[in-house]
Design a protein around this motif. Structure first.
Motif, short mmCIF file in Angstrom:
data_model
loop_
_atom_site.label_atom_id
_atom_site.label_comp_id
_atom_site.label_asym_id
_atom_site.label_seq_id
_atom_site.Cartn_x
_atom_site.Cartn_y
_atom_site.Cartn_z
N VAL A 179 0.84 -1.21 0.00
CA VAL A 179 0.00 0.00 0.00
C VAL A 179 0.87 1.26 0.00
CG1 VAL A 179 -1.56 1.30 1.52
CG2 VAL A 179 -2.00 -1.12 1.08
N ASN A 180 0.44 2.25 -0.74
CA ASN A 180 1.16 3.53 -0.86
C ASN A 180 1.27 4.24 0.49
OD1 ASN A 180 2.07 6.06 -1.53
ND2 ASN A 180 0.71 6.30 -3.29
N LYS A 181 2.49 4.59 0.90
CA LYS A 181 2.66 5.23 2.22
C LYS A 181 2.16 6.69 2.21
CE LYS A 181 7.17 7.39 2.00
NZ LYS A 181 8.33 7.80 2.72
N GLY A 182 2.00 7.25 1.02
CA GLY A 182 1.54 8.63 0.91
C GLY A 182 0.12 8.85 1.40
N ASP A 183 -0.62 7.78 1.59
CA ASP A 183 -2.00 7.90 2.07
C ASP A 183 -2.10 7.99 3.59
OD1 ASP A 183 -2.72 7.72 -0.56
OD2 ASP A 183 -3.15 5.57 -0.49
N GLU A 219 5.41 9.49 11.32
CA GLU A 219 6.82 9.86 11.25
C GLU A 219 7.67 8.74 10.67
OE1 GLU A 219 8.40 12.74 11.92
OE2 GLU A 219 6.49 13.70 12.35
N GLU A 220 7.56 7.56 11.29
CA GLU A 220 8.40 6.44 10.85
C GLU A 220 7.68 5.12 11.01
OE1 GLU A 220 12.57 5.88 11.99
OE2 GLU A 220 12.55 8.01 12.51
N SER A 221 8.05 4.17 10.16
CA SER A 221 7.52 2.81 10.30
C SER A 221 8.52 1.83 9.72
CB SER A 221 6.19 2.66 9.57
OG SER A 221 5.78 1.30 9.61
N LYS A 222 8.81 0.77 10.48
CA LYS A 222 9.68 -0.28 9.95
C LYS A 222 8.99 -1.02 8.80
CE LYS A 222 12.21 -1.25 14.29
NZ LYS A 222 11.50 -0.37 15.26
N SER A 223 7.70 -0.84 8.68
CA SER A 223 6.94 -1.56 7.66
C SER A 223 6.95 -0.89 6.28
CB SER A 223 5.50 -1.78 8.13
OG SER A 223 5.50 -2.60 9.28
N VAL A 224 7.68 0.22 6.15
CA VAL A 224 7.84 0.83 4.82
C VAL A 224 9.05 0.20 4.14
CG1 VAL A 224 8.38 2.95 3.56
CG2 VAL A 224 6.75 3.01 5.45
N ILE A 225 8.79 -0.40 2.98
CA ILE A 225 9.86 -1.02 2.18
C ILE A 225 9.79 -0.39 0.79
CG2 ILE A 225 10.72 -3.17 1.17
CD1 ILE A 225 9.38 -4.70 3.45
N ASP A 226 10.88 0.22 0.34
CA ASP A 226 10.88 0.86 -0.98
C ASP A 226 9.68 1.79 -1.17
OD1 ASP A 226 13.20 -0.44 -1.58
OD2 ASP A 226 12.18 -2.10 -2.60
N GLU A 227 9.43 2.64 -0.19
CA GLU A 227 8.39 3.69 -0.28
C GLU A 227 6.95 3.18 -0.16
OE1 GLU A 227 9.24 7.11 -0.37
OE2 GLU A 227 11.09 6.08 0.14
N SER A 228 6.76 1.85 0.00
CA SER A 228 5.40 1.34 0.21
C SER A 228 5.33 0.61 1.55
CB SER A 228 5.02 0.32 -0.87
OG SER A 228 4.93 0.94 -2.10
N PHE A 229 4.14 0.59 2.14
CA PHE A 229 3.93 -0.30 3.27
C PHE A 229 3.86 -1.73 2.74
CE2 PHE A 229 2.18 3.47 5.51
CZ PHE A 229 2.86 3.33 6.71
N CYS A 230 4.48 -2.67 3.47
CA CYS A 230 4.48 -4.06 3.03
C CYS A 230 3.19 -4.77 3.40
CB CYS A 230 5.70 -4.80 3.58
SG CYS A 230 5.78 -4.83 5.39
N GLY A 231 2.10 -4.01 3.49
CA GLY A 231 0.79 -4.54 3.82
C GLY A 231 -0.15 -3.36 4.01
N LEU A 232 -1.32 -3.63 4.57
CA LEU A 232 -2.30 -2.56 4.79
C LEU A 232 -2.27 -2.11 6.25
CD1 LEU A 232 -4.86 -0.90 3.89
CD2 LEU A 232 -6.19 -2.82 4.84
N PRO A 233 -1.81 -0.85 6.52
CA PRO A 233 -1.87 -0.35 7.89
C PRO A 233 -3.28 0.19 8.17
CG PRO A 233 -0.22 0.82 6.55
CD PRO A 233 -1.13 0.08 5.63
N LEU A 234 -3.78 -0.07 9.36
CA LEU A 234 -5.08 0.46 9.78
C LEU A 234 -4.93 1.07 11.16
CD1 LEU A 234 -7.20 -2.56 8.56
CD2 LEU A 234 -7.20 -0.26 7.55
N ASP A 235 -5.69 2.14 11.39
CA ASP A 235 -5.57 2.87 12.64
C ASP A 235 -6.96 3.11 13.22
OD1 ASP A 235 -5.25 4.68 14.66
OD2 ASP A 235 -3.94 6.04 13.55
N GLU A 236 -7.38 2.20 14.08
CA GLU A 236 -8.70 2.33 14.70
C GLU A 236 -8.69 3.29 15.88
OE1 GLU A 236 -10.92 1.41 12.54
OE2 GLU A 236 -11.97 -0.06 13.78
#
Ligand SMILES: Cc1cc2nc3c(=O)[nH]c(=O)nc-3n(C[C@H](O)[C@H](O)[C@H](O)COP(=O)(O)O)c2cc1C
Length: 174
Positions: free
Chosen positions: A123-127, A131-148
């Motif tokens: 998933v595109n990290k621009g959405d 600040e930071e996430s270990k789950s960003v790989i090559d500018e994309s999240f390596c899955g779908l982040p959700l924030d409830e």
């Protein structure tokens, strides 16, 4: 051909999302198991695997989720999952834990990569605002982040779009 949805949770939010995704994907044809993960052998019974993992152990390099996934990582890495498609969604809080947003996704992702799985659902990290996430790989999240916790109003559209993405990327399984 089938797809299984597996999750682990501490306060129930990852389970709730797993159920909502299950509902969305059940409109397609494949039978889909939905389960609180307990044993790696369950993962072998499907061609497609969707995994839900929250982040709790803030800033930790390992065992980032504080759930059953943490004890299963080595066993997952030792599997042969070549030809299986795997997608990960993560629960976190982009406001309070903005420097470690959904960090646990990347840890689980790395063990599925070790097992030779075909990883999908990036998933595109621009959405997102964080600040930071270990789950960003090559500018994309390596899955779908959700924030409830801080962005629950975004969840419906995020899971709806991701379900459509998975139907494309796990083609043949739905
Ligand atoms: C003590 C504590 C630590 C947390 N650490 C993080 C973190 O490092 N990164 C993050 O994105 N969210 C963090 N969160 C937020 C949780 O991941 C979020 O509430 C999630 O929805 C919980 O999912 P669950 O109900 O399935 O356990 C933390 C929450 C608590 C209470």
């Amino acid at each position: 051909m089938s797809v299984g949805i597996y999750f682990a949770t501490t306060t129930g939010k990852t389970e709730d999302i797993a159920e909502r995704l299950h509902q969305l994907l059940s409109e397609a044809n494949a039978p889909k198991d939905l389960a609180d993960v307990s044993d790696v052998s369950e993962l072998l019974s499907h061609e497609g695997i969707i995994c839900g993992i929250p982040t709790w152990n803030t800033g930790a390099d390992s065992e980032r989720s504080g759930t059953a996934w943490d004890e299963m990582l080595d066993d997952i890495g030792a599997l042969n999952l070549s030809r299986k498609k795997v997608a990960i969604f993560g629960l976190g809080d982009s406001s309070t834990y903005t420097e470690n947003f959904c960090d646990a996704m990347e840890e689980l992702h790395s063990y599925f990569v070790k097992a030779g799985a075909d990883m999908v659902g990036y998933v595109n990290k621009g959405d997102y605002t964080f600040e930071e996430s270990k789950s960003v790989i090559d500018e994309s999240f390596c899955g779908l982040p959700l924030d409830e916790d801080s962005e629950s109003d975004m969840t419906d559209i995020r899971i709806d779009n991701w379900a459509k993405q998975l139907k494309r990327e796990m083609s043949g399984l739905f």
